[in-house]
Design an enzyme around this catalytic site. Structure first.
Site, PDB file in Angstrom:
ATOM      1  N   HIS A  18       0.808  -1.218   0.000  1.00  0.00           N
ATOM      2  CA  HIS A  18       0.000   0.000   0.000  1.00  0.00           C
ATOM      3  C   HIS A  18       0.845   1.272   0.000  1.00  0.00           C
ATOM      4  CE1 HIS A  18      -3.450  -2.579   1.767  1.00  0.00           C
ATOM      5  NE2 HIS A  18      -3.473  -2.573   0.447  1.00  0.00           N
ATOM      6  N   HIS A  41      -8.412  -7.482  -7.331  1.00  0.00           N
ATOM      7  CA  HIS A  41      -8.890  -8.315  -6.225  1.00  0.00           C
ATOM      8  C   HIS A  41      -8.978  -7.401  -5.001  1.00  0.00           C
ATOM      9  CE1 HIS A  41      -6.972 -11.037  -9.108  1.00  0.00           C
ATOM     10  NE2 HIS A  41      -7.743 -11.999  -8.656  1.00  0.00           N
ATOM     11  N   SER A  99      -6.685  -1.325  -0.415  1.00  0.00           N
ATOM     12  CA  SER A  99      -6.157  -0.715  -1.643  1.00  0.00           C
ATOM     13  C   SER A  99      -7.182   0.139  -2.388  1.00  0.00           C
ATOM     14  CB  SER A  99      -5.589  -1.792  -2.570  1.00  0.00           C
ATOM     15  OG  SER A  99      -6.540  -2.811  -2.832  1.00  0.00           O
ATOM     16  N   GLU A 117     -14.118  -7.375  -7.357  1.00  0.00           N
ATOM     17  CA  GLU A 117     -14.038  -8.287  -6.220  1.00  0.00           C
ATOM     18  C   GLU A 117     -15.027  -9.417  -6.455  1.00  0.00           C
ATOM     19  OE1 GLU A 117     -13.433 -10.576  -3.322  1.00  0.00           O
ATOM     20  OE2 GLU A 117     -12.109  -8.822  -3.539  1.00  0.00           O
ATOM     21  N   ASN A 142     -14.252 -11.958 -11.858  1.00  0.00           N
ATOM     22  CA  ASN A 142     -12.887 -12.451 -11.759  1.00  0.00           C
ATOM     23  C   ASN A 142     -11.920 -11.329 -12.110  1.00  0.00           C
ATOM     24  OD1 ASN A 142     -10.368 -13.690 -12.259  1.00  0.00           O
ATOM     25  ND2 ASN A 142     -11.353 -15.620 -12.809  1.00  0.00           N
ATOM     26  N   GLY A 143     -11.043 -11.003 -11.186  1.00  0.00           N
ATOM     27  CA  GLY A 143     -10.143  -9.872 -11.386  1.00  0.00           C
ATOM     28  C   GLY A 143      -9.197 -10.023 -12.552  1.00  0.00           C
ATOM     29  N   ASP A 163      -3.611  -8.191  -7.483  1.00  0.00           N
ATOM     30  CA  ASP A 163      -3.343  -8.618  -6.116  1.00  0.00           C
ATOM     31  C   ASP A 163      -4.213  -9.824  -5.748  1.00  0.00           C
ATOM     32  OD1 ASP A 163      -2.594  -8.673  -3.439  1.00  0.00           O
ATOM     33  OD2 ASP A 163      -3.997  -7.094  -2.863  1.00  0.00           O
TER      34      ASP A 163
END
Length: 280
Positions: A18, A41, A99, A117, A142-143, A163
């Site tokens: 971060h 994500h 994030s 997400e 799905n990221g 991520d």
């Protein structure tokens, strides 16, 4: 879908991830032209460090907890700590921004953000949290699909945080494929991939995959808080930076030694930073 970041919020990996993510965005905003941020994500926007999940692990104590009351933080680590402090106005460390919140707070009028997400509860929490911000779009999907779905962006500049939870053994492979696809669709995309330092065999293949992905530049940044051969679990983590803005690598030469010393949990920590592609 067993992974919930609430158990790990604010740990040593989050400090690296971060703080570095925030700095990447600040450096990209030196230009007035608009940009689009993508979070593949995302988890949720805020985590309760005094809640049941974080309380079970207490990982934040050896992460953000070690920076919380320091007055000697180097460079942009103080800005990162202050960003967390704004969610804790009474001075007690309880709330930790994820994030999507970290990036959302930096968005300018001309910027926007796309958040993904897959977990249904967390996706709904994100929708409610950002309901009043039209510049933040939340998707339950799905990221890994973000690059195909949204790149290239009209702004022609993008910062993508990749991520994944690394619940599956092929997540590193999917990260490499995501980089290759993103670069093929919008070559100038800045990508920040977080990854755990555990299985050295899988990491070796990951490094080679990134080097062969076609990325114009790839900078490997790693921070270990325990010896890499330790069997306790997450000994460290890395951020693979694709097309990183200058002078982030020069700044990291000052930040990483400090973090490796102050966040070490067993003996002395360690760090490394090198180019896998396109060294300047």
């Amino acid at each position: 879908m067993n992974y919930r970041h609430s158990y790990h919020a604010g740990n040593h990996a989050d400090v690296l991830k971060h703080a570095l993510l925030r700095r990447l965005l600040v450096l990209m905003q030196r230009k007035d032209t608009p940009l689009c941020c993508l979070d593949s994500h995302a988890g949720t926007a805020l985590y309760d460090l005094q809640g049941e999940a974080a309380g079970k692990t207490g990982e934040y104590v050896d992460g953000i907890g070690r920076l919380w009351q320091r007055d000697d933080l180097p460079l942009w680590l103080a800005d990162y700590r202050d960003a967390v402090a704004r969610h804790n106005p009474d001075g007690a460390l309880r709330w930790y921004p994820g994030s999507p919140q970290i990036m959302a707070e930096l968005l300018r009028e001309q910027d926007r953000m796309i958040v993904s997400e897959l977990h249904p509860e967390d996706a709904e929490t994100l929708r409610e949290h950002f309901a009043g911000q039209p510049d933040v779009a939340v998707h339950q999907r799905n990221g890994y699909e973000l690059s195909k779905a949204f790149l290239p962006v009209p702004e022609k500049r993008a910062l993508w945080l990749l991520d994944p939870p690394f619940e599956k053994t092929d997540d590193l492979e999917r990260c490499v494929a995501g980089v290759a696809q993103a670069i093929s669709r919008m070559r100038q995309t800045v990508i920040a991939i977080w990854y755990p330092i555990k299985d050295q065999r899988l990491l070796k293949d990951f490094y080679q995959g990134i080097a062969d992905s076609g990325a114009p530049k790839a900078l490997r940044v790693e921070l270990n808080v325990r010896p890499v051969d330790n069997q306790l679990g997450l000994n460290g983590s890395g951020m693979m930076l694709i097309n990183p803005p200058w002078p982030i690598w020069e700044e990291l030469e000052q930040v990483l030694p400090w973090l490796s010393q102050e966040l070490a949990q067993s003996g002395s920590g360690s760090w490394r930073m090198d180019w896998l592609a396109g060294a300047p």
